[in-house]
Design an enzyme around this catalytic site. Sequence first.
Site, mmCIF file in Angstrom:
data_model
loop_
_atom_site.group_PDB
_atom_site.id
_atom_site.type_symbol
_atom_site.label_atom_id
_atom_site.label_comp_id
_atom_site.label_asym_id
_atom_site.label_seq_id
_atom_site.Cartn_x
_atom_site.Cartn_y
_atom_site.Cartn_z
ATOM 1 N N SER A 143 37.161 37.310 43.031
ATOM 2 C CA SER A 143 37.389 38.752 43.103
ATOM 3 C C SER A 143 36.750 39.385 44.319
ATOM 4 O O SER A 143 36.991 40.559 44.610
ATOM 5 C CB SER A 143 36.841 39.424 41.838
ATOM 6 O OG SER A 143 35.433 39.236 41.750
ATOM 7 N N GLU A 182 46.227 40.249 44.074
ATOM 8 C CA GLU A 182 45.843 40.369 45.479
ATOM 9 C C GLU A 182 45.991 38.995 46.131
ATOM 10 O O GLU A 182 45.400 38.023 45.661
ATOM 11 C CB GLU A 182 44.394 40.843 45.604
ATOM 12 C CG GLU A 182 44.173 42.284 45.214
ATOM 13 C CD GLU A 182 42.713 42.695 45.357
ATOM 14 O OE1 GLU A 182 42.465 43.806 45.827
ATOM 15 O OE2 GLU A 182 41.814 41.903 44.973
#
Length: 284
Positions: free
Chosen positions: A119, A152
């Site tokens: 992340s 992402e």
Amino acid sequence: MEIRVIGVLGAGSMGNGIAQVAAQSGYQVVMRDIEDRFVESGLRAIEKYLVKSVEKGKMNEDQKRDVLGRIKGTTKMEDLIGVDFVIEAVLEDLELKKNVFKQLDELTRSDVILTTNTSSMSVTEIGLSTKRPEKVAGMHFFNPAPLMRLVEVIRGYDTSDETIRIIMEIARKVGKEPVEVKKDTPGFIVNRLMMPHMIEAIKMAEEGVASIEDIDKAIKLGLNYPMGPFELMDLTGIDIALHVTEYLYKELNKESKWSAPTLLRSMIRAGKLGKKTKAGWYKY
């Protein structure tokens, strides 16, 4: 190269969610973790989710059985030798990830793309632990992976255009909406924007500006967010919030805005690491 088999490293909440999403999209999946109990827990979590989907009429029993049949749980790294694509979802520890990628580089075919679900950590540095950094990229799913639409796709310094194209295509095939992060920066897009919100919310609670409940309520009603910052931290784990905050503080020039609030550290020291609302901030 046709991608038929996806390897998932990690059977925790992110790993099993990603494995489920891939299997539901028709891919064969090899989900690996370090102990049988983690693998079994991950498989149970997937089955529990699918059972609820059947109860809600979103799929039938045959479809549920087919999805489960496409997922192989294992503790052996060797079972990943024949996969066509890899998504790593182990703990957010850079050295651990680099070690995993070094093993994957030795095990898998040279044409296999290796992605990390990190992340916030450096995709470039992870890629340099392999001999194929051009085939290493970030593929950051959000929790819970079966429900959250965003992925992402992070470009490392050496990541090729073709690698990004393939990852974007796979993300769409598994029903997600990908965005490309063109520069490998700590926190990428979402965490870079979200963590200051969380830090400031904790500081406001520390200062007595408002209660935890009212801060969450204000954010949900005033900004139309589905969850408040404290609810979100309770869902994902306040230990993860501290870990990401410390990483961003270190990597982004130790700016004060990234400094972890004392209250957050106190919560961790007190052992209040619950993954659910009832065990975290709302019990504070």
